[in-house]
Design a protein around this motif. Structure first.
Motif, PDB file in Angstrom:
ATOM      1  N   VAL A  17      55.777  42.678  45.026  1.00 29.52           N
ATOM      2  CA  VAL A  17      54.768  43.348  45.654  1.00 29.52           C
ATOM      3  C   VAL A  17      54.307  43.468  47.265  1.00 29.52           C
ATOM      4  O   VAL A  17      54.109  44.426  47.421  1.00 29.52           O
ATOM      5  CB  VAL A  17      53.536  42.639  44.541  1.00 29.52           C
ATOM      6  CG1 VAL A  17      52.077  43.433  45.372  1.00 29.52           C
ATOM      7  CG2 VAL A  17      53.649  42.712  43.396  1.00 29.52           C
ATOM      8  N   ALA A  89      40.916  41.254  51.431  1.00 32.83           N
ATOM      9  CA  ALA A  89      41.454  42.110  50.396  1.00 32.83           C
ATOM     10  C   ALA A  89      40.410  43.525  50.693  1.00 32.83           C
ATOM     11  O   ALA A  89      40.801  44.560  50.625  1.00 32.83           O
ATOM     12  CB  ALA A  89      40.924  41.763  49.069  1.00 32.83           C
ATOM     13  N   GLN A 141      47.337  36.991  50.814  1.00 35.25           N
ATOM     14  CA  GLN A 141      47.051  37.586  49.565  1.00 35.25           C
ATOM     15  C   GLN A 141      48.317  37.297  48.598  1.00 35.25           C
ATOM     16  O   GLN A 141      48.655  37.534  47.476  1.00 35.25           O
ATOM     17  CB  GLN A 141      47.056  39.006  49.744  1.00 35.25           C
ATOM     18  CG  GLN A 141      46.027  39.592  50.581  1.00 35.25           C
ATOM     19  CD  GLN A 141      44.453  39.200  50.390  1.00 35.25           C
ATOM     20  OE1 GLN A 141      44.308  38.626  49.386  1.00 35.25           O
ATOM     21  NE2 GLN A 141      43.778  39.205  51.461  1.00 35.25           N
ATOM     22  N   GLY A 202      44.931  50.468  46.862  1.00 34.74           N
ATOM     23  CA  GLY A 202      45.224  49.997  45.260  1.00 34.74           C
ATOM     24  C   GLY A 202      45.723  48.207  45.350  1.00 34.74           C
ATOM     25  O   GLY A 202      44.963  47.569  44.538  1.00 34.74           O
ATOM     26  N   LEU A 203      46.201  47.734  46.195  1.00 33.32           N
ATOM     27  CA  LEU A 203      46.504  46.399  46.500  1.00 33.32           C
ATOM     28  C   LEU A 203      45.312  45.608  46.838  1.00 33.32           C
ATOM     29  O   LEU A 203      44.855  44.521  46.232  1.00 33.32           O
ATOM     30  CB  LEU A 203      47.495  46.268  47.681  1.00 33.32           C
ATOM     31  CG  LEU A 203      47.701  44.632  47.945  1.00 33.32           C
ATOM     32  CD1 LEU A 203      48.480  43.865  46.665  1.00 33.32           C
ATOM     33  CD2 LEU A 203      48.931  44.694  49.083  1.00 33.32           C
ATOM     34  N   LEU A 205      42.087  46.444  46.233  1.00 32.99           N
ATOM     35  CA  LEU A 205      41.307  46.647  44.931  1.00 32.99           C
ATOM     36  C   LEU A 205      41.921  45.404  43.925  1.00 32.99           C
ATOM     37  O   LEU A 205      40.991  44.842  43.184  1.00 32.99           O
ATOM     38  CB  LEU A 205      41.177  48.092  44.412  1.00 32.99           C
ATOM     39  CG  LEU A 205      40.239  49.038  45.054  1.00 32.99           C
ATOM     40  CD1 LEU A 205      40.342  50.361  44.552  1.00 32.99           C
ATOM     41  CD2 LEU A 205      39.044  48.645  45.409  1.00 32.99           C
ATOM     42  N   ARG A 206      43.149  45.425  43.749  1.00 36.66           N
ATOM     43  CA  ARG A 206      43.634  44.631  42.693  1.00 36.66           C
ATOM     44  C   ARG A 206      43.264  43.175  43.103  1.00 36.66           C
ATOM     45  O   ARG A 206      42.977  42.402  42.136  1.00 36.66           O
ATOM     46  CB  ARG A 206      45.117  44.546  42.784  1.00 36.66           C
ATOM     47  CG  ARG A 206      45.880  43.714  41.913  1.00 36.66           C
ATOM     48  CD  ARG A 206      47.454  44.014  41.851  1.00 36.66           C
ATOM     49  NE  ARG A 206      48.207  43.148  41.456  1.00 36.66           N
ATOM     50  CZ  ARG A 206      48.578  41.646  42.102  1.00 36.66           C
ATOM     51  NH1 ARG A 206      48.034  41.637  43.341  1.00 36.66           N
ATOM     52  NH2 ARG A 206      49.172  40.739  41.465  1.00 36.66           N
ATOM     53  N   LEU A 207      43.272  42.719  44.313  1.00 37.49           N
ATOM     54  CA  LEU A 207      43.260  41.492  45.064  1.00 37.49           C
ATOM     55  C   LEU A 207      41.633  41.146  44.883  1.00 37.49           C
ATOM     56  O   LEU A 207      41.166  39.972  44.630  1.00 37.49           O
ATOM     57  CB  LEU A 207      43.728  41.310  46.250  1.00 37.49           C
ATOM     58  CG  LEU A 207      45.167  41.399  46.518  1.00 37.49           C
ATOM     59  CD1 LEU A 207      45.653  41.580  47.967  1.00 37.49           C
ATOM     60  CD2 LEU A 207      45.953  40.259  45.951  1.00 37.49           C
ATOM     61  N   VAL A 209      39.360  42.218  42.616  1.00 36.62           N
ATOM     62  CA  VAL A 209      39.180  42.055  41.245  1.00 36.62           C
ATOM     63  C   VAL A 209      39.850  40.595  40.937  1.00 36.62           C
ATOM     64  O   VAL A 209      38.939  39.982  40.258  1.00 36.62           O
ATOM     65  CB  VAL A 209      39.806  43.224  40.562  1.00 36.62           C
ATOM     66  CG1 VAL A 209      39.667  42.673  38.898  1.00 36.62           C
ATOM     67  CG2 VAL A 209      39.059  44.347  40.475  1.00 36.62           C
ATOM     68  N   GLY A 210      40.934  40.415  41.348  1.00 35.22           N
ATOM     69  CA  GLY A 210      41.740  39.244  41.113  1.00 35.22           C
ATOM     70  C   GLY A 210      40.649  37.848  41.639  1.00 35.22           C
ATOM     71  O   GLY A 210      40.695  36.882  40.940  1.00 35.22           O
ATOM     72  N   GLY A 214      38.863  36.776  38.645  1.00 40.28           N
ATOM     73  CA  GLY A 214      40.173  35.868  37.985  1.00 40.28           C
ATOM     74  C   GLY A 214      40.114  34.324  38.041  1.00 40.28           C
ATOM     75  O   GLY A 214      38.741  33.702  38.316  1.00 40.28           O
TER      76      GLY A 214
END
Length: 214
Positions: A17, A89, A141, A202-203, A205-207, A209-210, A214
């Motif tokens: 990634v 992020a 990240q 995208g990266l 937002l993913r981070l 949320v995590g 998470g």
């Protein structure tokens, strides 16, 4: 010794990634690419390659600064490190949006510098505060907090510098073709810019949320 090596290793999926995200950022037309391109066209291939080397050295300087700063934050508090991760992020999302919207990066320079291409390239990169912010936001990240954080950050920064060097040397060697592609085919440059921006968004937002859920 083996325990230290295991702690410094980066999980393969996470590394994959990272390579995608780093590649997106490096390929996005920006000041570093434009500087190497300008020096290559104006002063020749060797000057362009020297500029590429200078930019890569600048990346290593930013990596060192990030390793020292982020390692201190990590030692101080896991909550502080988590905060840096969340803020970083969010910054990646901002950077992705700005990358998509900024269509003024590729402006031709009819007055190339006469200074040493290597030395000037190092300064161009090191003195850019946005690069420093990017590394502070980007590298954490992809770190396993249970491992050896400074080693992981150093490895990630070194990989970024190597990939940057390879790409910019390619730009220097193929300067005429790259120049024509970027300046005469704006749709190609815009496509690269959009792809890079969307990957960063995208990266981020993913981070985010995590980090939050998470």
């Amino acid at each position: 010794m083996l325990e230290f090596v295991d702690a410094a290793l980066i999980e393969p999926t996470l590394l994959a990634v990272y390579l995608v995200a780093a590649g997106a950022m490096i390929l996005s037309p920006g000041p570093d690419t434009l500087y190497v391109l300008t020096r290559s066209v104006g002063d020749g291939r060797d000057a362009g390659i020297a500029s590429a080397a200078g930019i890569s050295v600048g990346v290593l300087v930013h990596t060192l600064a990030a390793v020292v700063g982020l390692s201190a934050v990590f030692r101080a508090s896991e909550h502080a490190f988590a905060t840096v991760t969340i803020v970083g992020a969010g910054y990646l999302v901002y950077l992705g949006v700005r990358t998509i919207r900024d269509d003024g990066l590729l402006v031709e320079d009819d007055n190339p510098s006469t200074a040493s291409p290597f030395r000037e390239a190092v300064l161009v990169n090191v003195l850019n505060p946005q690069v420093a912010l990017f590394f502070l936001a980007f590298l954490p990240q992809f770190v396993d907090r249970a491992g050896h954080v400074p080693s992981q950050l150093s490895i990630l920064g070194a990989i970024y510098a190597i990939v940057t060097m390879g790409y910019l040397v390619t730009v220097a060697v193929g300067s005429s073709a790259v120049r024509q592609l970027l300046f005469t085919r704006p749709r190609v440059a815009a496509g690269v810019r959009w792809l890079s921006g969307l990957i960063l968004i995208g990266l981020g937002l993913r981070l985010l949320v995590g980090s939050v859920f998470g």
